[in-house]
Write a protein that holds these residues in place. Structure first.
Motif, PDB file in Angstrom:
ATOM      1  N   ALA A   1       0.834  -1.206   0.000  1.00 33.45           N
ATOM      2  CA  ALA A   1       0.000   0.000   0.000  1.00 33.45           C
ATOM      3  C   ALA A   1       0.867   1.254   0.000  1.00 33.45           C
ATOM      4  N   ASP A   2       1.980   1.238   0.717  1.00 29.83           N
ATOM      5  CA  ASP A   2       2.867   2.405   0.750  1.00 29.83           C
ATOM      6  C   ASP A   2       3.468   2.671  -0.627  1.00 29.83           C
ATOM      7  N   VAL A   3       3.958   1.622  -1.300  1.00 32.48           N
ATOM      8  CA  VAL A   3       4.534   1.797  -2.630  1.00 32.48           C
ATOM      9  C   VAL A   3       3.469   2.306  -3.594  1.00 32.48           C
ATOM     10  N   ALA A   4       2.257   1.745  -3.511  1.00 31.24           N
ATOM     11  CA  ALA A   4       1.178   2.185  -4.399  1.00 31.24           C
ATOM     12  C   ALA A   4       0.845   3.657  -4.173  1.00 31.24           C
ATOM     13  N   ALA A   5       0.856   4.090  -2.912  1.00 24.16           N
ATOM     14  CA  ALA A   5       0.588   5.496  -2.614  1.00 24.16           C
ATOM     15  C   ALA A   5       1.688   6.389  -3.177  1.00 24.16           C
ATOM     16  N   HIS A   6       2.930   5.932  -3.129  1.00 20.95           N
ATOM     17  CA  HIS A   6       4.031   6.726  -3.675  1.00 20.95           C
ATOM     18  C   HIS A   6       3.921   6.844  -5.198  1.00 20.95           C
ATOM     19  N   LEU A   7       3.529   5.753  -5.869  1.00 25.01           N
ATOM     20  CA  LEU A   7       3.394   5.801  -7.329  1.00 25.01           C
ATOM     21  C   LEU A   7       2.386   6.859  -7.747  1.00 25.01           C
ATOM     22  N   ALA A   8       1.338   7.030  -6.965  1.00 23.18           N
ATOM     23  CA  ALA A   8       0.313   8.017  -7.317  1.00 23.18           C
ATOM     24  C   ALA A   8       0.843   9.440  -7.257  1.00 23.18           C
ATOM     25  N   THR A   9       1.929   9.665  -6.518  1.00 21.97           N
ATOM     26  CA  THR A   9       2.473  11.019  -6.400  1.00 21.97           C
ATOM     27  C   THR A   9       3.495  11.342  -7.484  1.00 21.97           C
ATOM     28  N   LEU A  10       3.927  10.341  -8.209  1.00 23.04           N
ATOM     29  CA  LEU A  10       4.965  10.552  -9.215  1.00 23.04           C
ATOM     30  C   LEU A  10       4.399  11.248 -10.444  1.00 23.04           C
ATOM     31  N   ASP A  11       5.235  12.017 -11.072  1.00 20.29           N
ATOM     32  CA  ASP A  11       4.836  12.743 -12.282  1.00 20.29           C
ATOM     33  C   ASP A  11       5.960  12.603 -13.296  1.00 20.29           C
ATOM     34  N   ALA A  12       5.636  12.035 -14.434  1.00 23.69           N
ATOM     35  CA  ALA A  12       6.632  11.836 -15.481  1.00 23.69           C
ATOM     36  C   ALA A  12       6.046  12.279 -16.806  1.00 23.69           C
ATOM     37  N   PRO A  13       6.891  12.661 -17.740  1.00 21.65           N
ATOM     38  CA  PRO A  13       6.369  13.095 -19.053  1.00 21.65           C
ATOM     39  C   PRO A  13       5.580  11.975 -19.731  1.00 21.65           C
ATOM     40  N   ARG A  14       4.621  12.399 -20.516  1.00 20.53           N
ATOM     41  CA  ARG A  14       3.845  11.427 -21.288  1.00 20.53           C
ATOM     42  C   ARG A  14       4.779  10.681 -22.246  1.00 20.53           C
ATOM     43  N   PRO A  15       4.672   9.350 -22.314  1.00 22.44           N
ATOM     44  CA  PRO A  15       5.601   8.597 -23.163  1.00 22.44           C
ATOM     45  C   PRO A  15       5.380   8.897 -24.644  1.00 22.44           C
ATOM     46  N   ARG A  16       6.483   8.798 -25.403  1.00 32.76           N
ATOM     47  CA  ARG A  16       6.366   9.020 -26.842  1.00 32.76           C
ATOM     48  C   ARG A  16       5.792   7.774 -27.516  1.00 32.76           C
ATOM     49  N   ASN A  17       5.146   7.974 -28.638  1.00 31.21           N
ATOM     50  CA  ASN A  17       4.505   6.874 -29.348  1.00 31.21           C
ATOM     51  C   ASN A  17       5.539   6.058 -30.119  1.00 31.21           C
ATOM     52  N   THR A  18       5.459   4.743 -29.958  1.00 35.06           N
ATOM     53  CA  THR A  18       6.356   3.829 -30.676  1.00 35.06           C
ATOM     54  C   THR A  18       5.593   2.804 -31.502  1.00 35.06           C
ATOM     55  N   VAL A  19       4.296   2.657 -31.264  1.00 30.29           N
ATOM     56  CA  VAL A  19       3.468   1.685 -31.987  1.00 30.29           C
ATOM     57  C   VAL A  19       2.574   2.449 -32.952  1.00 30.29           C
ATOM     58  N   HIS A  20       2.567   2.037 -34.196  1.00 33.82           N
ATOM     59  CA  HIS A  20       1.789   2.737 -35.218  1.00 33.82           C
ATOM     60  C   HIS A  20       0.763   1.781 -35.835  1.00 33.82           C
ATOM     61  N   GLY A  21      -0.411   2.310 -36.098  1.00 25.16           N
ATOM     62  CA  GLY A  21      -1.470   1.497 -36.676  1.00 25.16           C
ATOM     63  C   GLY A  21      -2.540   2.382 -37.278  1.00 25.16           C
ATOM     64  N   ASP A  22      -3.613   1.760 -37.737  1.00 27.71           N
ATOM     65  CA  ASP A  22      -4.734   2.463 -38.356  1.00 27.71           C
ATOM     66  C   ASP A  22      -5.632   2.997 -37.238  1.00 27.71           C
ATOM     67  N   LEU A  23      -5.623   4.293 -37.027  1.00 29.32           N
ATOM     68  CA  LEU A  23      -6.365   4.884 -35.909  1.00 29.32           C
ATOM     69  C   LEU A  23      -7.868   4.711 -36.062  1.00 29.32           C
ATOM     70  N   ARG A  24      -8.367   4.779 -37.280  1.00 32.53           N
ATOM     71  CA  ARG A  24      -9.816   4.644 -37.474  1.00 32.53           C
ATOM     72  C   ARG A  24     -10.281   3.238 -37.114  1.00 32.53           C
ATOM     73  N   ARG A  25      -9.523   2.238 -37.555  1.00 27.25           N
ATOM     74  CA  ARG A  25      -9.878   0.864 -37.187  1.00 27.25           C
ATOM     75  C   ARG A  25      -9.672   0.642 -35.688  1.00 27.25           C
ATOM     76  N   GLY A  26      -8.629   1.247 -35.151  1.00 28.00           N
ATOM     77  CA  GLY A  26      -8.392   1.119 -33.714  1.00 28.00           C
ATOM     78  C   GLY A  26      -9.513   1.707 -32.896  1.00 28.00           C
ATOM     79  N   GLU A  27     -10.070   2.828 -33.362  1.00 22.39           N
ATOM     80  CA  GLU A  27     -11.190   3.440 -32.649  1.00 22.39           C
ATOM     81  C   GLU A  27     -12.397   2.511 -32.628  1.00 22.39           C
ATOM     82  N   ARG A  28     -12.682   1.863 -33.763  1.00 29.01           N
ATOM     83  CA  ARG A  28     -13.816   0.934 -33.811  1.00 29.01           C
ATOM     84  C   ARG A  28     -13.582  -0.248 -32.861  1.00 29.01           C
TER      85      ARG A  28
END
Length: 465
Positions: A344-371
């Motif tokens: 529970a302590d580790v989980a509480a600490h993770l909630a306080t962390l702030d890191a940049p949004r990760p960059r995209n590395t996986v590419h696909g068809d967004l329209r099909r992905g939305e469906r």
């Protein structure tokens, strides 16, 4: 003549298939042998009628086949034949209905000593509630249902303080002890069914239906929803475990009551920061993760979900598959967390962390992905923000390469097939909607485009899974 022979062969083949078929009722595990007897009577009555009608059809084809030397006679009425048909039909219908009505009268009349357990259904999840030491379930109300109170418990009812709330889809019942299951739905019509118990009943929103049974053998059996309730209907499954009465009483005594869950202290982020030092070597000091080390981003993870996954790793419910090499590494690190308080302590600490949004590395068809994501959205939310009420974590903001790997692991049975992973098996079933690796990439690429608005408040919410 050929048609008559075909009809006779069809009748004989059907009878032989019935007696030699390997598909029969699952072995009975409850007191409802009378239901099996009723089904047997139905088979015999309808089987005899099927044989007689078709043999008569074959006889009529042969007896009255075309003969140009014979003329048909007109006989509009035959009172004797009509009387016989009326009597025989009445007896047949009575043989079909009477046993069912007799069994139904027992089915809706639970014994006075039956203990009660509540079953709550929602798309697409089962949860359960047991009465506490007072033997009474507390009052609930639909208007009180939210993420922090998924059962809709009334806080002003003293009978509910000692209730045991089981959020995971695992129902535990004692052997040879009658139980009355109170059935409640939070959204649409569901149907609670356990084939081995021969018991099923609709669950209608706004009502409390019920059924009762007495388990007669120990073991684990599958709970199914027998009512088409939406896109994920096929994955709305659970487990019922029948154990000896003494073992059941011991199990129930170990479960925290609702009052204890409310009073449970939240994790301490400061203590969690010290424990996280070991994790930081792979996941980074800010929880930013590392693709090179196959360590996903943890910053801002919901505490309830972090606790569940860390417990799964520690207890072997996750990372035990021989092909899950990265999960095996996590098992070793999770073992460092000695108890639930440390987790529970580790989980509480993770909630306080702030890191940049990760960059995209996986590419696909967004329209099909939305469906494709429309099915996922029912549990994880339209914006992939997660829905705590159904224990579905936030997906927005996670590393796309990590999401891709986990979906492939679910599809291949590497993750989610351990019997103690009560939610993973549901994901393993749902992942089959993604028919190919390209479909996985499409949906992951779409999830990567979704925002994380509201994620901070969601991450800071404290609650038990």
């Amino acid at each position: 003549m050929a048609i008559a022979i075909a009809v006779i062969v069809l009748v004989l083949a059907s009878v032989v298939f019935y007696f030699l078929s390997p598909w029969h009722l699952t072995p009975l595990a409850s007191n409802w042998g009378a239901i099996d007897a009723t089904i047997g009577i139905t088979f015999w009555v309808t089987g005899v009628v099927f044989v007689l009608v078709n043999l008569f059809l074959a006889w009529a084809i042969i007896r009255y086949r075309y003969d140009r030397r014979r003329r048909a006679s007109y006989e509009p009425e035959n009172r004797k034949l009509e009387a016989w048909l009326t009597v025989v039909t009445t007896l047949g219908i009575a043989a079909l209905l009477a046993p069912g009505l007799w069994v139904w009268a027992q089915y809706v009349s639970p014994p006075d000593d039956a203990h009660e357990v509540e079953v709550v259904g929602q798309q697409w999840h089962w949860s359960f509630r047991y009465p506490g030491a007072d033997g009474k379930l507390g009052a609930v109300h639909t208007s009180l249902i939210d993420d922090d109170n998924p059962f809709g418990m009334r806080p002003d009812d003293p009978h509910g303080r000692d209730d045991v709330l089981v959020h995971s889809p695992r129902l535990v019942l004692p052997l040879d002890r009658p139980v009355k299951l109170l059935l409640r739905s939070k959204d649409v019509i569901h149907n609670f069914q356990v084939a081995q118990f021969r018991a099923k009943m609709d669950m209608v929103p706004g009502q409390v239906s019920y059924l009762w049974l007495t388990p007669t053998r120990t073991g684990e059996f599958e709970i199914l929803c027998a009512e088409l309730c939406g896109l994920g209907h096929f994955a709305m499954r659970g487990r019922v475990e029948v154990m000896e009465a003494a073992d059941f009483d011991a199990w129930l005594a170990r479960q925290p009551t609702w009052a204890e869950q409310l009073a449970a202290p939240a994790g301490d982020p400061a203590s969690g920061a010290a424990l996280y030092a070991v994790c930081a070597a792979c996941h980074g000091p800010r929880g930013e993760g590392s693709l090179a080390l196959n360590a996903p981003r943890l910053a801002g993870m919901e505490p309830w979900y972090a606790r569940r996954q860390l417990r799964y790793f520690r207890d072997g419910a996750r990372g035990a598959h021989p092909d899950d090499t990265h999960g095996a590494q996590m098992r070793a690190f999770a073992a460092v967390l000695a108890d639930d308080r440390a987790i529970a302590d580790v989980a509480a600490h993770l909630a306080t962390l702030d890191a940049p949004r990760p960059r995209n590395t996986v590419h696909g068809d967004l329209r099909r992905g939305e469906r494709l994501y429309r099915t996922c959205a029912a549990c994880h939310g339209n914006d992939a923000q997660g829905i705590r009420a159904v224990r579905a974590p936030r997906l927005a903001g996670l590393d796309d390469w990590y999401l891709e790997r986990q979906l492939l692991n679910f599809r291949q049975g590497i993750r989610g097939r351990h019997p103690d992973d009560h939610y993973g098996w549901q994901m393993a079933e749902m992942s089959r909607v993604l028919a190919s690796e390209q479909a996985v990439r499409n949906v992951v690429a779409y999830i990567a485009t979704l925002g994380v608005a509201g994620a901070a408040s969601e991450a800071n919410a404290q609650g038990e899974d």
